[in-house]
Design a protein around this motif. Structure first.
Motif, PDB file in Angstrom:
ATOM      1  N   LEU A 119       0.818  -1.221   0.000  1.00  0.00           N
ATOM      2  CA  LEU A 119       0.000   0.000   0.000  1.00  0.00           C
ATOM      3  C   LEU A 119       0.850   1.268   0.000  1.00  0.00           C
ATOM      4  O   LEU A 119       0.302   2.376  -0.073  1.00  0.00           O
ATOM      5  N   ILE A 120       2.154   1.147   0.072  1.00  0.00           N
ATOM      6  CA  ILE A 120       3.005   2.316   0.200  1.00  0.00           C
ATOM      7  C   ILE A 120       2.927   3.216  -1.028  1.00  0.00           C
ATOM      8  O   ILE A 120       2.853   4.443  -0.908  1.00  0.00           O
ATOM      9  N   GLU A 121       2.934   2.648  -2.225  1.00  0.00           N
ATOM     10  CA  GLU A 121       2.893   3.486  -3.432  1.00  0.00           C
ATOM     11  C   GLU A 121       1.587   4.268  -3.525  1.00  0.00           C
ATOM     12  O   GLU A 121       1.619   5.496  -3.701  1.00  0.00           O
ATOM     13  N   PRO A 122       0.405   3.634  -3.404  1.00  0.00           N
ATOM     14  CA  PRO A 122      -0.825   4.444  -3.416  1.00  0.00           C
ATOM     15  C   PRO A 122      -0.918   5.383  -2.218  1.00  0.00           C
ATOM     16  O   PRO A 122      -1.457   6.490  -2.336  1.00  0.00           O
ATOM     17  N   LEU A 123      -0.385   4.965  -1.066  1.00  0.00           N
ATOM     18  CA  LEU A 123      -0.361   5.862   0.083  1.00  0.00           C
ATOM     19  C   LEU A 123       0.457   7.104  -0.238  1.00  0.00           C
ATOM     20  O   LEU A 123       0.095   8.223   0.164  1.00  0.00           O
ATOM     21  N   GLY A 124       1.552   6.937  -0.971  1.00  0.00           N
ATOM     22  CA  GLY A 124       2.361   8.085  -1.381  1.00  0.00           C
ATOM     23  C   GLY A 124       1.563   9.067  -2.215  1.00  0.00           C
ATOM     24  O   GLY A 124       1.665  10.286  -2.030  1.00  0.00           O
ATOM     25  N   CYS A 125       0.739   8.552  -3.144  1.00  0.00           N
ATOM     26  CA  CYS A 125      -0.110   9.427  -3.963  1.00  0.00           C
ATOM     27  C   CYS A 125      -1.076  10.211  -3.080  1.00  0.00           C
ATOM     28  O   CYS A 125      -1.263  11.419  -3.256  1.00  0.00           O
TER      29      CYS A 125
ATOM     30  N   THR B  57      -1.174  14.222  -2.103  1.00  0.00           N
ATOM     31  CA  THR B  57      -2.385  15.003  -2.367  1.00  0.00           C
ATOM     32  C   THR B  57      -2.713  15.926  -1.202  1.00  0.00           C
ATOM     33  O   THR B  57      -2.968  17.123  -1.382  1.00  0.00           O
ATOM     34  N   PHE B  58      -2.705  15.383   0.005  1.00  0.00           N
ATOM     35  CA  PHE B  58      -3.067  16.193   1.159  1.00  0.00           C
ATOM     36  C   PHE B  58      -1.977  17.197   1.525  1.00  0.00           C
ATOM     37  O   PHE B  58      -2.279  18.297   2.016  1.00  0.00           O
ATOM     38  N   LEU B  59      -0.729  16.858   1.269  1.00  0.00           N
ATOM     39  CA  LEU B  59       0.339  17.818   1.517  1.00  0.00           C
ATOM     40  C   LEU B  59       0.236  18.991   0.555  1.00  0.00           C
ATOM     41  O   LEU B  59       0.415  20.155   0.941  1.00  0.00           O
ATOM     42  N   LYS B  60      -0.076  18.706  -0.717  1.00  0.00           N
ATOM     43  CA  LYS B  60      -0.249  19.778  -1.698  1.00  0.00           C
ATOM     44  C   LYS B  60      -1.475  20.627  -1.371  1.00  0.00           C
ATOM     45  O   LYS B  60      -1.530  21.814  -1.686  1.00  0.00           O
TER      46      LYS B  60
ATOM     47  N   SER C 273     -12.233  20.273   7.274  1.00  0.00           N
ATOM     48  CA  SER C 273     -13.233  19.244   6.978  1.00  0.00           C
ATOM     49  C   SER C 273     -12.992  18.749   5.561  1.00  0.00           C
ATOM     50  O   SER C 273     -12.687  19.533   4.657  1.00  0.00           O
ATOM     51  N   VAL C 274     -13.131  17.438   5.366  1.00  0.00           N
ATOM     52  CA  VAL C 274     -12.790  16.809   4.090  1.00  0.00           C
ATOM     53  C   VAL C 274     -13.950  15.955   3.609  1.00  0.00           C
ATOM     54  O   VAL C 274     -14.492  15.137   4.359  1.00  0.00           O
ATOM     55  N   LEU C 275     -14.330  16.137   2.343  1.00  0.00           N
ATOM     56  CA  LEU C 275     -15.329  15.304   1.692  1.00  0.00           C
ATOM     57  C   LEU C 275     -14.630  14.487   0.617  1.00  0.00           C
ATOM     58  O   LEU C 275     -13.985  15.050  -0.280  1.00  0.00           O
ATOM     59  N   VAL C 276     -14.726  13.157   0.713  1.00  0.00           N
ATOM     60  CA  VAL C 276     -14.117  12.264  -0.278  1.00  0.00           C
ATOM     61  C   VAL C 276     -15.229  11.611  -1.079  1.00  0.00           C
ATOM     62  O   VAL C 276     -16.027  10.831  -0.533  1.00  0.00           O
ATOM     63  N   LEU C 277     -15.289  11.923  -2.365  1.00  0.00           N
ATOM     64  CA  LEU C 277     -16.320  11.395  -3.248  1.00  0.00           C
ATOM     65  C   LEU C 277     -15.838  10.071  -3.834  1.00  0.00           C
ATOM     66  O   LEU C 277     -14.926  10.042  -4.658  1.00  0.00           O
ATOM     67  N   GLY C 278     -16.408   8.963  -3.366  1.00  0.00           N
ATOM     68  CA  GLY C 278     -15.991   7.635  -3.789  1.00  0.00           C
ATOM     69  C   GLY C 278     -15.187   6.939  -2.717  1.00  0.00           C
ATOM     70  O   GLY C 278     -14.313   7.550  -2.097  1.00  0.00           O
ATOM     71  N   SER C 279     -15.497   5.669  -2.484  1.00  0.00           N
ATOM     72  CA  SER C 279     -14.834   4.912  -1.412  1.00  0.00           C
ATOM     73  C   SER C 279     -14.241   3.610  -1.930  1.00  0.00           C
ATOM     74  O   SER C 279     -14.321   2.575  -1.286  1.00  0.00           O
ATOM     75  N   GLY C 280     -13.632   3.682  -3.113  1.00  0.00           N
ATOM     76  CA  GLY C 280     -12.830   2.558  -3.576  1.00  0.00           C
ATOM     77  C   GLY C 280     -11.505   2.553  -2.835  1.00  0.00           C
ATOM     78  O   GLY C 280     -11.385   3.122  -1.743  1.00  0.00           O
ATOM     79  N   ALA C 281     -10.496   1.931  -3.422  1.00  0.00           N
ATOM     80  CA  ALA C 281      -9.210   1.815  -2.728  1.00  0.00           C
ATOM     81  C   ALA C 281      -8.595   3.181  -2.449  1.00  0.00           C
ATOM     82  O   ALA C 281      -8.192   3.479  -1.320  1.00  0.00           O
ATOM     83  N   ILE C 282      -8.522   4.048  -3.466  1.00  0.00           N
ATOM     84  CA  ILE C 282      -7.925   5.365  -3.273  1.00  0.00           C
ATOM     85  C   ILE C 282      -8.808   6.224  -2.384  1.00  0.00           C
ATOM     86  O   ILE C 282      -8.322   6.936  -1.488  1.00  0.00           O
ATOM     87  N   GLY C 283     -10.119   6.179  -2.594  1.00  0.00           N
ATOM     88  CA  GLY C 283     -11.022   6.956  -1.752  1.00  0.00           C
ATOM     89  C   GLY C 283     -10.916   6.569  -0.294  1.00  0.00           C
ATOM     90  O   GLY C 283     -10.893   7.418   0.598  1.00  0.00           O
TER      91      GLY C 283
ATOM     92  N   MET D  16       8.906   8.945   2.236  1.00  0.00           N
ATOM     93  CA  MET D  16       8.093   9.574   3.270  1.00  0.00           C
ATOM     94  C   MET D  16       6.890   8.707   3.619  1.00  0.00           C
ATOM     95  O   MET D  16       6.542   8.546   4.793  1.00  0.00           O
ATOM     96  N   ALA D  17       6.238   8.145   2.594  1.00  0.00           N
ATOM     97  CA  ALA D  17       5.085   7.271   2.836  1.00  0.00           C
ATOM     98  C   ALA D  17       5.502   6.053   3.652  1.00  0.00           C
ATOM     99  O   ALA D  17       4.748   5.570   4.506  1.00  0.00           O
TER     100      ALA D  17
END
Length: 343
Positions: free
Chosen positions: A144-150, A154-157, A165-175, A290-291
């Motif tokens: 999971l480290i590579e997708p965790l890095g993405c 994202t959140f660092l940028k 407050s955060v809204l995540v649209l979609g709850s697949g693996a990345i969501g 970092m991830a």
């Protein structure tokens, strides 16, 4: 060796291939333990993303070093490693500026699309793309480290703050990964998901999860004290119109899902008047290191792996994450959030 090969549009086959061998003094040969199925892999199979015919797909691989070139110094035989698939030519203008994902020759270096990937028993690559896995980390977490890095990038940028407050649209693996990281870094995490299985899974991570068909402005805003959101992530690839509806003043919208056919209209004055930003630098991460450090404080990360399937049963693995049968197109209920193929 066994390898899962892209042979034609919407077609992959399990084939016997010669093992790759080290060709230079800086290369490393890895016996693959397993590789996570990414949305990119599914889009290759669906014909939405280009891949070279005859290429081994997969790019979230981990395994054990079995051979090294004579100039390799950072890893040795027996080490467990993560393979960083964000690879580049290293000599073009953007690479010289350390913006490797904008490499002018990037298409020649895409692991699992234009060069052989990790849905195979062996992989050979450059030492600089290999990261040692800590002894205390499981194989599953390492995948999971590579997708965790993405996601972390994202959140660092987005410059996430503890009050956000955060809204995540979609709850697949990345969501789901976005929701997991948001819970660590932000104040409130809300998700959406139409699939019953994935919505139930996400409800164990996020503070609130809505079915999109049952979601109203009133119900969503109510969980955030009648305010819109500081950060909205489109983890599907076709939900940016929803993100525009729910982003608050000074907010940041992050398109993460990939869908080349999707388009949305915007009014620039809305962004000017409300100070809203769209952050499109998701792919530019180069933060596997970092991830890797961040993941060591996240024991809950491993439960993101909801299915482990042997490489030879790849059709089962893809079917349970696609929502339909990969060969017939027949609709199927999803039964996994993140599936790994084990060699």
């Amino acid at each position: 060796m066994k390898a899962l090969v892209y042979t034609a549009p919407k077609t992959v086959e399990l084939m016997e291939m010669d093992q790759p061998e080290i060709q230079s003094a800086t290369q490393v040969k890895v016996k693959i333990y397993g590789s996570g199925i990414c949305g990119t892999d599914l889009n290759v199979i669906k014909g939405k993303i280009f891949a070279n015919a005859g290429t081994v797909i997969g790019h979230e691989g981990v395994g054990t070093v079995v051979d090294v070139g004579e100039r390799v110094r950072s890893v040795r035989v027996g080490d467990r490693v993560i393979i960083d698939p964000t690879q580049a030519c290293g000599v073009c203008h953007f690479c010289r500026m350390s913006q490797f994902c904008y490499c002018e020759n990037f298409e020649e270096h895409q692991v699992g699309m234009t060069i052989h990937g990790t849905f195979a028993e062996y992989y050979v690559g450059e030492e600089k793309y290999m990261y040692r896995i800590p002894d205390t980390m499981s194989w599953e977490t390492a995948m999971l480290i590579e997708p965790l890095g993405c996601v972390l990038n994202t959140f660092l940028k987005a410059n996430i703050k503890p009050s956000d407050s955060v809204l995540v649209l979609g709850s697949g693996a990345i969501g789901s990964l976005c929701q997991l990281v948001s819970k660590r870094l932000g104040r409130l995490t809300v998700g959406t998901e139409p699939d019953d299985y994935r919505r139930s899974f996400a409800s164990e991570i996020a503070d609130h999860v809505f079915h999109p068909a049952e979601m109203t402005a009133q119900s969503v805003l109510a969980v955030n004290d009648d305010r819109k959101f500081d950060i909205v992530v489109d983890a599907v690839g076709n939900q940016l119109h929803m993100a525009l509806d729910y982003i608050g003043k000074g907010g940041r919208i992050i398109p993460m899902g990939y869908n080349e056919q999707y388009e949305v209209s915007i009014r620039p004055t809305d962004f000017i008047n409300n100070g809203v930003s769209i952050i499109g630098q998701v792919a530019v991460h180069q933060i596997v290191g970092m991830a890797l450090q961040f993941a060591q404080s996240m024991p809950e990360l491993e439960r993101m792996i909801t299915s482990r399937v042997a490489l030879e049963h790849y059709e089962q693995a893809f079917n349970e994450t696609m929502g339909y049968h990969m060969r017939t197109g027949e609709p199927r209920p999803m039964s996994s959030v993140k599936t790994i193929l084990v060699c």
